[in-house]
Design an enzyme around this catalytic site. Sequence first.
Site, PDB file in Angstrom:
ATOM      1  N   HIS A   1       0.800  -1.176  -0.050  1.00  9.81           N
ATOM      2  CA  HIS A   1       0.123   0.061   0.107  1.00  9.81           C
ATOM      3  C   HIS A   1       0.857   1.125  -0.029  1.00  9.81           C
ATOM      4  O   HIS A   1       1.987   1.292   0.596  1.00  9.81           O
ATOM      5  CB  HIS A   1      -0.808   0.027   1.159  1.00  9.81           C
ATOM      6  CG  HIS A   1      -2.072  -1.226   1.034  1.00  9.81           C
ATOM      7  ND1 HIS A   1      -3.009  -1.111   2.021  1.00  9.81           N
ATOM      8  CD2 HIS A   1      -2.228  -1.977   0.073  1.00  9.81           C
ATOM      9  CE1 HIS A   1      -3.844  -2.057   1.678  1.00  9.81           C
ATOM     10  NE2 HIS A   1      -3.301  -2.511   0.540  1.00  9.81           N
TER      11      HIS A   1
ATOM     12  N   GLU B   1       0.774   3.896   1.883  1.00  7.77           N
ATOM     13  CA  GLU B   1       1.074   4.100   3.369  1.00  7.77           C
ATOM     14  C   GLU B   1       2.560   3.393   3.589  1.00  7.77           C
ATOM     15  O   GLU B   1       3.411   3.782   4.258  1.00  7.77           O
ATOM     16  CB  GLU B   1      -0.042   4.091   4.227  1.00  7.77           C
ATOM     17  CG  GLU B   1      -1.101   5.185   3.954  1.00  7.77           C
ATOM     18  CD  GLU B   1      -2.157   4.381   2.783  1.00  7.77           C
ATOM     19  OE1 GLU B   1      -3.232   4.873   2.849  1.00  7.77           O
ATOM     20  OE2 GLU B   1      -1.755   3.143   2.424  1.00  7.77           O
TER      21      GLU B   1
ATOM     22  N   CYS C   1      -6.208   1.674   5.128  1.00 10.36           N
ATOM     23  CA  CYS C   1      -6.721   0.343   5.727  1.00 10.36           C
ATOM     24  C   CYS C   1      -6.341   0.069   7.251  1.00 10.36           C
ATOM     25  O   CYS C   1      -5.613   0.741   7.588  1.00 10.36           O
ATOM     26  CB  CYS C   1      -6.381  -0.691   4.728  1.00 10.36           C
ATOM     27  SG  CYS C   1      -4.573  -1.307   4.966  1.00 10.36           S
TER      28      CYS C   1
ATOM     29  N   CYS D   1      -2.573  -0.614   7.518  1.00  5.60           N
ATOM     30  CA  CYS D   1      -1.801   0.664   7.313  1.00  5.60           C
ATOM     31  C   CYS D   1      -1.949   1.789   8.421  1.00  5.60           C
ATOM     32  O   CYS D   1      -0.922   2.375   9.055  1.00  5.60           O
ATOM     33  CB  CYS D   1      -2.076   1.616   6.092  1.00  5.60           C
ATOM     34  SG  CYS D   1      -1.348   0.548   4.630  1.00  5.60           S
TER      35      CYS D   1
END
Length: 154
Positions: free
Chosen positions: A79, A81, A107, A110
Amino acid sequence: MHDRLPWPQYFLDITYMVAERSTCTRRKVGAIAVKDKRILATGYNGAPANVSHCLDIGCLREEMGIPSGQRHEICRGLHAEQNVIIQAAVHGVSLAGAEIYCTTMPCLICTKMLLNCGVKAVYYVEGYDDPLATAMVAESGVAFTKLDYTKRGC
């Protein structure tokens, strides 16, 4: 007197530009870490370095019919992040006290990582339905703020 671009608009414009590097076939996501109005690190979603990208070989999650927000472990990509955190770590940059700008709300995975980095705030534009992440954010006391943003033509 000249009108200057407000800081949140400036950082979100950059975040959306970072997202354009994404190699995900489902969603382009970007994230940047900022402290004292200076960019510390950037990240976008995609496969790790030196590994084939989904743009090139297809999306396993798509092939398996896995809905968005489920079974994150079945994905070649990291991801945005996560990549911000990794880039900061690789270059020896602390994210403690930083603000994170994201195109999409982080999410659960993260969110937990950002909380443990000691970030002071997360700003995002697009929502992400993750009730446990939302509950954890509320419990943490860290500001997660949805911002209104209109992508501008450059």
